[in-house]
Design a protein around this motif. Sequence first.
Motif, mmCIF file in Angstrom:
data_model
loop_
_atom_site.group_PDB
_atom_site.id
_atom_site.type_symbol
_atom_site.label_atom_id
_atom_site.label_comp_id
_atom_site.label_asym_id
_atom_site.label_seq_id
_atom_site.Cartn_x
_atom_site.Cartn_y
_atom_site.Cartn_z
ATOM 1 N N ARG A 62 -18.297 41.851 65.822
ATOM 2 C CA ARG A 62 -19.913 41.891 65.564
ATOM 3 C C ARG A 62 -20.672 42.975 65.811
ATOM 4 N N TYR A 63 -19.945 43.956 66.780
ATOM 5 C CA TYR A 63 -20.712 44.907 67.253
ATOM 6 C C TYR A 63 -20.014 46.274 67.037
ATOM 7 N N ALA A 64 -20.608 47.347 66.869
ATOM 8 C CA ALA A 64 -19.912 48.748 67.222
ATOM 9 C C ALA A 64 -21.038 49.481 67.940
ATOM 10 N N TYR A 65 -20.698 49.922 69.409
ATOM 11 C CA TYR A 65 -21.346 50.441 70.297
ATOM 12 C C TYR A 65 -21.028 51.911 70.863
ATOM 13 N N TYR A 66 -22.191 52.560 70.791
ATOM 14 C CA TYR A 66 -22.271 54.057 71.279
ATOM 15 C C TYR A 66 -23.345 54.105 72.485
ATOM 16 N N SER A 67 -23.064 54.672 73.443
ATOM 17 C CA SER A 67 -24.036 55.023 74.669
ATOM 18 C C SER A 67 -23.696 56.256 75.432
ATOM 19 N N SER A 68 -25.077 57.083 75.507
ATOM 20 C CA SER A 68 -24.892 58.446 76.109
ATOM 21 C C SER A 68 -25.638 58.439 77.212
ATOM 22 N N ASN A 69 -25.251 58.699 78.827
ATOM 23 C CA ASN A 69 -26.027 58.626 79.755
ATOM 24 C C ASN A 69 -27.044 59.904 79.726
ATOM 25 N N THR A 70 -26.408 60.958 79.227
ATOM 26 C CA THR A 70 -27.096 62.305 78.983
ATOM 27 C C THR A 70 -28.515 62.123 78.140
ATOM 28 N N ASP A 71 -28.207 61.443 77.031
ATOM 29 C CA ASP A 71 -29.647 61.231 76.020
ATOM 30 C C ASP A 71 -30.213 59.901 76.295
ATOM 31 N N LYS A 72 -29.708 59.014 77.483
ATOM 32 C CA LYS A 72 -30.474 57.945 77.744
ATOM 33 C C LYS A 72 -30.779 57.234 76.541
ATOM 34 N N MET A 73 -29.644 56.874 75.768
ATOM 35 C CA MET A 73 -29.623 55.712 74.468
ATOM 36 C C MET A 73 -28.487 55.078 74.399
ATOM 37 N N THR A 74 -28.877 54.246 73.741
ATOM 38 C CA THR A 74 -27.489 53.050 73.391
ATOM 39 C C THR A 74 -27.750 52.897 71.784
ATOM 40 N N LYS A 75 -26.642 53.011 71.073
ATOM 41 C CA LYS A 75 -26.690 52.769 69.718
ATOM 42 C C LYS A 75 -25.752 51.544 69.299
ATOM 43 N N VAL A 76 -26.323 50.454 68.746
ATOM 44 C CA VAL A 76 -25.423 49.463 68.619
ATOM 45 C C VAL A 76 -25.723 48.979 67.105
ATOM 46 N N TYR A 77 -24.379 48.904 66.260
ATOM 47 C CA TYR A 77 -24.381 48.450 64.866
ATOM 48 C C TYR A 77 -24.173 46.871 65.131
ATOM 49 N N PHE A 78 -25.107 46.069 64.411
ATOM 50 C CA PHE A 78 -24.832 44.730 64.385
ATOM 51 C C PHE A 78 -24.342 44.185 63.134
ATOM 52 N N ARG A 79 -23.541 43.237 63.046
ATOM 53 C CA ARG A 79 -23.058 42.568 61.832
ATOM 54 C C ARG A 79 -24.113 41.718 61.376
ATOM 55 N N PHE A 80 -24.828 41.077 62.299
ATOM 56 C CA PHE A 80 -25.906 40.183 61.868
ATOM 57 C C PHE A 80 -27.103 40.712 62.673
ATOM 58 N N LEU A 81 -27.847 41.272 61.828
ATOM 59 C CA LEU A 81 -29.081 42.048 62.553
ATOM 60 C C LEU A 81 -29.926 41.498 63.632
ATOM 61 N N GLY A 82 -29.882 39.862 63.237
ATOM 62 C CA GLY A 82 -30.515 39.129 64.222
ATOM 63 C C GLY A 82 -30.152 38.921 65.427
ATOM 64 N N ASP A 83 -28.934 39.439 65.587
ATOM 65 C CA ASP A 83 -28.508 39.197 66.767
ATOM 66 C C ASP A 83 -29.223 40.317 67.913
ATOM 67 N N SER A 84 -29.902 41.444 67.252
ATOM 68 C CA SER A 84 -30.644 42.263 68.199
ATOM 69 C C SER A 84 -31.829 41.788 68.807
ATOM 70 N N GLU A 85 -32.281 40.832 68.013
ATOM 71 C CA GLU A 85 -33.486 40.175 68.742
ATOM 72 C C GLU A 85 -33.261 38.854 69.576
ATOM 73 N N GLN A 86 -32.041 38.406 69.353
ATOM 74 C CA GLN A 86 -31.216 37.358 70.444
ATOM 75 C C GLN A 86 -30.982 38.128 71.596
ATOM 76 N N LEU A 87 -30.642 39.440 71.594
ATOM 77 C CA LEU A 87 -30.194 40.112 72.692
ATOM 78 C C LEU A 87 -31.295 40.193 73.594
ATOM 79 N N THR A 88 -32.479 40.974 72.855
ATOM 80 C CA THR A 88 -33.511 41.236 73.699
ATOM 81 C C THR A 88 -34.284 40.123 74.341
ATOM 82 N N THR A 89 -34.037 38.921 73.596
ATOM 83 C CA THR A 89 -34.777 37.663 73.928
ATOM 84 C C THR A 89 -34.049 37.028 75.326
ATOM 85 N N ASN A 90 -32.679 37.279 75.333
ATOM 86 C CA ASN A 90 -31.857 36.751 76.280
ATOM 87 C C ASN A 90 -32.081 37.767 77.537
#
Length: 248
Positions: A129-157
Amino acid sequence: MAKKMKTTDDFMYHLYIHMNDVDQFVIYSGLSFKQFFSSVEPMKNVLLLKHGYEDGSFNMHTQFDFIGTEDMKPFLKKLSDMQGDLCWIDFSSEKNVNQLSPMEQAELLYFSHKREPLGLPFFGKLQNRYAYYSSNTDKMTKVYFRFLGDSEQLTTNLLNKMIEEKEGNGSFWRRKSKQAIPTIDPVVLRTCRPYAKEGALLSLFKMEKSAQYGIEIRTLAHYNFPDEVWDDLEEILKQGYDELIQIN
């Protein structure tokens, strides 16, 4: 009397979000892997493509380390001590990992090196469902979502859990009555997707003299690097918000 302007101390949490709905990824800043993991549906296994973790299991076919369900808690516990980037993709079973072709393995290596896939990083064999990359140096997390609606569900939870923990510091009866705890619905956040597509800061706070909570949304279209948001946070908060979501 003039309304008091909020400062950083008046907010519980800030989350930067920049969504690319065409390529099905979201860039976050202010989101840890532990927060991500606790805010999405449980994952069976995680294939580690780039990491600094030394206690994972080893898959001979791909020569990638992986974390099984039973080893997830120790992995999460040691994450805060790990340095460097973290890149992974979830998968259903090791048997399916063993079926990955050389080209598919090359695509995973490309993603771990370039922070972007050759195509959409969703594999029928892995059922991820996901492909995930994070960098502490850049203070960022990049997530690919198979179902883009999961992104709003993540934030909601994530936000609902913060509110629940905040309310849990109150009385015993308040903790017992979940109906009394304010919650936000993912449908509400989905209506704010146009802001996320521009790049936006979500700021959670508890309203004064009220049981309600609020989320101020500020569009930050001119920020190309998420780490710059935190350098300018105080100035950003002085700007008027574009949207206010009331949670009750």
